[in-house]
Every structure is written in structure tokens, then in C-alpha cells.
Motif scaffolding. Structure first.
Motif, PDB file in Angstrom:
ATOM      1  N   UNK A  74      -3.282  -2.002   6.213  1.00 27.27           N
ATOM      2  CA  UNK A  74      -3.201  -0.931   5.037  1.00 27.27           C
ATOM      3  C   UNK A  74      -4.501   0.105   5.079  1.00 27.27           C
ATOM      4  N   UNK A  75      -5.307  -0.153   5.788  1.00 26.37           N
ATOM      5  CA  UNK A  75      -6.516   1.179   6.090  1.00 26.37           C
ATOM      6  C   UNK A  75      -5.607   2.428   6.848  1.00 26.37           C
ATOM      7  N   UNK A  76      -5.163   1.698   7.965  1.00 26.96           N
ATOM      8  CA  UNK A  76      -4.595   2.237   9.519  1.00 26.96           C
ATOM      9  C   UNK A  76      -3.852   3.480   9.120  1.00 26.96           C
ATOM     10  N   UNK A  77      -2.760   2.782   8.018  1.00 25.63           N
ATOM     11  CA  UNK A  77      -1.986   3.335   7.472  1.00 25.63           C
ATOM     12  C   UNK A  77      -2.123   3.755   5.726  1.00 25.63           C
ATOM     13  N   UNK A  78      -3.086   4.119   5.911  1.00 29.44           N
ATOM     14  CA  UNK A  78      -3.414   4.591   4.332  1.00 29.44           C
ATOM     15  C   UNK A  78      -2.887   4.232   3.464  1.00 29.44           C
ATOM     16  N   UNK A  79      -2.534   2.889   3.654  1.00 26.48           N
ATOM     17  CA  UNK A  79      -1.082   2.654   2.554  1.00 26.48           C
ATOM     18  C   UNK A  79      -1.945   1.234   1.928  1.00 26.48           C
ATOM     19  N   UNK A  80      -2.018   2.015   0.750  1.00 24.13           N
ATOM     20  CA  UNK A  80      -2.675   1.230  -0.630  1.00 24.13           C
ATOM     21  C   UNK A  80      -2.239   0.015  -0.783  1.00 24.13           C
ATOM     22  N   UNK A  81      -0.497  -0.139  -1.225  1.00 26.22           N
ATOM     23  CA  UNK A  81       0.236  -1.289  -1.673  1.00 26.22           C
ATOM     24  C   UNK A  81      -0.515  -2.576  -0.469  1.00 26.22           C
ATOM     25  N   UNK A  93      -5.267  -9.090   8.691  1.00 30.76           N
ATOM     26  CA  UNK A  93      -3.941  -8.321   9.318  1.00 30.76           C
ATOM     27  C   UNK A  93      -4.049  -7.085   8.277  1.00 30.76           C
ATOM     28  N   UNK A  94      -3.144  -7.290   7.157  1.00 31.27           N
ATOM     29  CA  UNK A  94      -2.594  -6.899   6.432  1.00 31.27           C
ATOM     30  C   UNK A  94      -3.647  -5.631   6.012  1.00 31.27           C
ATOM     31  N   UNK A  95      -4.874  -6.275   5.674  1.00 26.01           N
ATOM     32  CA  UNK A  95      -6.188  -5.741   5.436  1.00 26.01           C
ATOM     33  C   UNK A  95      -6.104  -3.920   6.406  1.00 26.01           C
TER      34      UNK A  95
END
Lengths: 246, 217
Positions: free
Chosen positions: B169-176, B164-166
Motif C-alpha cells: 500500500x505504501x509503495x504503490x501509494x494505494x490507500x485501500x 506485505x499488504x501494508x
């Protein structure tokens, strides 16, 4: 234009509702064969070819790395445990996580490149291990005999050890290929193409036919690669066939 | 680095980790509970052993994403469909190793045990299973690592877990978020790999270790 009361249209609507209800009830949905025949050329075939391309390139690159490394560590045994440890850790990293990590490296981005890098990394453990095991399986007497015949070290390696190790090496290629064909499906998530495209589209569009086509073709491709490489494995070890018959 | 730690400290992280572990442990247990009895049942018959090993080999060729995706149209979204798929994924490696492991026990040893008057059951539990234990356990280890890795994909059919986190991250374009997810999954998988490697050595009966040393292995 059919009118609202058109019986043929009602049938379609009812059929559609039944399919939806079937999904909600968790029943096995029917495969839309019509979609398959309509989209074979422009959706299914390119995904299949992309998948073969991704898998083949990755195994080829991995082999080009694993052969020299395997030969090297079979000579310098001290290097073998660290090499298997590192490649073992790489192998343990879940593919989606591996892709996500590679994508964050500046200048990499999504696409086939990070997927090929990860697939190569996954193949290394199995390939190196089998190269070493293959060379180890050559009887010491055979090498002694070759040396007695006056062969140089290089001649022994290429003329005796590698040919005799070939079945074990091909067994490694077989395992690596099957593994990679499976993992390559996930590459579609970071835009690398392949059969995973159909699976992910099927999931997001709630269209089971696409899921089933993508998953079934990936499975068939893996089994086909397994069977074909098993043939090669036997082809390269004629002595086991003779022993089997005797 | 701080950005990643921030994600790990979020309230949701513990729940995702817990779901991931729950999915993996339950799937592995179900896999063992199905594969081991089947391997024991086919042990006596070379024909059924070959059938079991071949089914296992075919099963192992099925990509994990394909198994999870197949579960979606049949069982729907959520935890249970993911669990079913992951359990199905755990069966082949255990089944293959348990069947081959039991069959590879030297027939001379089984003969000797029979000559000593041991019953079929005693031979199985006292001789064959202990000798095959390391191979059986290697299969469980392979299955465990595979299940922990594939549980990451459960996110695609709504099963939760660290995947879910990965995806977030991809969907929000959030690298952290992406890195936090990827690193925690990688660490979990490596812990599984190393932990089971340790257990594998612990599961090797003393007698086998002595025999191996004597052969100079």
C-alpha cells in the motif's frame, strides 16, 4: 591508479567476495568498524538523538494524560474497566498497522506526528493501570490518619497518596519507556527518523553493519532507560530499602 | 469501504493471512516449548531463577524490529529466519512469568503439600503449576499478542504475512491496500488479545477463583 594486476586490489576483491559468499551461506558477517567511525557524527548520532527525542516526547505527553485519567478512575471505579478495555485494544494494534491507519487520515501524512500519536496511545494502558494500582496500594489506615490530622482531600491526594504511589507509577513509566523505545524504531518507516532509519537502510542496502548498529543502539537505549528508571523507582521508595535491610 | 473489500477478495489475501497465522502460531509454540522447560528447570534454584528472569528482562528490552533485523544478516531472507526471530521474541515474556509465577507460590502451601507426603514431582504438577497457571498463561498471552503484532514486520525480511499488504500500500501509494492490510492486522491482533483473555480465565483453577472471591477481589 592501481593496475588491474595490483595484488592489494585483488585482496580487496577477494575479501568482498568472501563477505558476499558469507552472506549467502548465512554466516555471521563482519561489522564494518571503519564505516561506523566515518559516519558516527553525521548518521549515527542524529539517529540516536532523534530516537531519544521521539521516545521522550511521547512518554511525557502520555504521562500528562495518564496521571489525571488515572486519578479520576481511581475515584470513579465504574470508569476503570471501560478505560482499560479501550486502552488495551489500542495497545494490541500492531505498530506498523497503527502508523498505516494514522497516515491515511486526511491532513496527517508521514513524519514524526503520527508516530508520536501512536506511541502515546501505546503508553496509556500501562501508565493508567499503574497510577490506579499505585493509589490503591496506599494503606487505608494511612489515609485515615491523614484525615484525622485534618488534611483536606486535595492535601491527602498530593501530600499522601501520590508520593506513596510514586514507586508504582515510576514502574509504569519504566515499562512504557522501554516499550516505546522499541516501537519507535518502526517509526522510521513513515519518515519519523530515529534509529530505525539505520535498520531500514541497512536492510534495503544489504549492509549488515547499519542494521547491527541501529538494532544494537536501540537495544542499549532501552536497557539504559530500564536501569535508570529502576534507580528512580528505588529512590522514590526509601521505605522498601529499609525493610529489605531489616 | 468497497476498495478495501476488493483488496480482501483478491486471491493473494488468504495466503498472506495464512502465512501470518502460521508464523505466529509456530513461533508461539516454539517459544512455549523452550521457555516453560527452562522455567521448570530453574524453579528449584533461586540463583538460576534470578538469572532466567534477568535474561528475560534484557530480552524483552530488545526491540522486535531489532530482533528481526538481526536475523537477516545471520539467517538471510524468508519464512524460517522470520520464524526464528519471532520465536526468540516469544520466549522472554513466557520465561519471566513462568519463573516468577512458580517462585511466588506461597512456601507454606508447598510445606503443607510436603507434610502430606507429596513427592517433589507431585508438588510441582499438583500444587505449584496449577497455582501459577494464571500467571504463566498471562505470559503466554503477552507473547502471543506481541508475536502477532511483530509478524507484521516479517515483511521487511521477506517472511510474508499481512505486513506485505501494508508495505505494498505504501509503495504503490494505494490507500485501500494500506487500509486493508492495517485493518486486517489490527483485527487479528485484537482477536488474539480478547481470545487469550478468555482462555486466561478458563485456565484459572476453580480453587483460585473461589479463594479470590472470598478475599473479596
Amino acid at each position: 591508479m592501481p593496475s588491474a594486476g595490483d595484488p592489494s586490489q585483488e585482496g580487496v576483491v577477494e575479501g568482498g567476495l568472501a563477505l558476499l559468499q558469507g552472506l549467502e551461506l548465512g554466516e555471521q558477517p563482519t561489522v564494518d568498524w571503519d564505516w561506523i567511525s566515518r559516519n558516527f557524527g553525521d548518521e549515527i548520532l542524529p539517529a540516536l538523538i532523534g530516537h531519544v527525542y521521539l521516545s521522550f516526547i511521547s512518554v511525557a505527553i502520555a504521562l500528562a494524560i495518564a496521571l489525571p485519567v488515572g486519578i479520576f478512575v481511581s475515584r470513579y471505579r465504574k470508569a476503570y474497566p471501560p478505560v482499560t478495555f479501550v486502552t488495551g485494544l489500542l495497545f494490541a494494534i500492531p505498530s506498523l498497522a497503527f502508523f498505516a491507519l494514522l497516515v491515511t487520515i486526511p491532513g496527517v501524512g508521514v513524519g514524526p506526528f503520527p508516530v508520536i500519536v501512536a506511541l502515546v496511545a501505546y503508553s496509556l494502558l500501562v501508565l493508567i493501570r499503574n497510577v490506579v494500582a499505585g493509589i490503591d496500594s496506599v494503606p487505608a489506615e494511612t489515609i485515615d490518619a491523614a484525615r484525622g490530622m485534618g488534611l483536606t482531600k486535595r492535601q491527602i491526594l498530593f501530600g499522601v497518596e501520590i508520593p506513596l504511589a510514586l514507586p508504582v507509577i515510576v514502574a509504569g513509566i519504566r515499562i512504557a519507556t522501554v516499550t516505546i523505545i522499541g516501537i519507535a524504531t518502526i517509526g522510521a518507516y513513515i519518515a519519523a527518523g530515529g534509529l530505525g532509519v539505520l535498520i531500514f537502510q541497512g536492510i534495503s542496502q544489504d549492509f549488515p553493519t547499519k542494521i547491527i548498529v541501529g538494532a544494537a543502539l536501540a537495544t542499549l537505549l532501552a536497557i539504559l532507560a530500564d536501569v535508570t528508571l529502576l534507580r528512580f523507582q528505588r529512590l522514590f521508595s526509601p521505605w522498601t530499602r529499609r525493610a529489605g535491610r531489616a | 469501504m468497497n476498495g478495501i473489500l476488493e483488496v480482501l477478495r483478491r486471491g493473494g489475501f488468504g495466503q498472506l493471512l495464512l502465512t501470518h497465522i502460521e508464523l505466529s502460531v509456530l513461533a508461539l509454540l516454539i517459544g512455549i516449548a523452550i521457555a516453560i522447560p527452562v522455567a521448570l528447570a530453574v524453579n528449584r534454584s533461586p540463583f538460576w531463577s534470578a538469572v532466567a528472569i534477568n535474561i528475560g528482562n534484557i530480552g524483552r528490552s530488545v526491540p522486535s524490529l531489532a530482533i528481526l533485523a538481526f536475523a537477516l544478516p545471520i539467517f538471510g531472507l524468508g519464512f524460517v529466519p522470520s520464524l526464528v526471530a519471532l520465536a526468540a521474541l516469544a520466549i522472554p515474556p513466557i520465561l519471566i512469568n513462568a519463573s516468577t509465577g512458580l517462585r511466588q507460590v506461597d512456601p507454606k502451601i508447598v510445606d503443607a503439600a510436603r507434610g502430606m507426603g507429596l513427592s517433589g514431582r507431585q508438588i510441582l504438577t499438583g500444587v505449584q503449576i496449577p497455582i501459577a497457571a494464571p500467571i504463566i498463561f498471562a505470559g503466554i498471552r503477552t507473547a502471543a499478542v506481541q508475536v502477532v503484532a511483530s509478524a507484521t514486520l516479517a515483511t521487511f525480511i521477506g517472511g510474508g504475512g499481512l505486513g506485505d499488504l501494508i508495505v505494498e500500500g505504501f509503495q504503490r501509494n494505494d490507500i485501500y491496500i494500506q487500509l486493508a492490510g492495517a485493518l486486517s492486522v489490527a483485527v487479528l491482533a485484537i482477536i488474539t488479545e480478547l481470545g487469550f483473555g478468555f482462555l486466561e480465565r478458563a485456565f484459572t483453577p476453580k480453587g483460585l477463583k473461589v479463594a479470590r472471591k472470598r478475599r473479596g477481589k
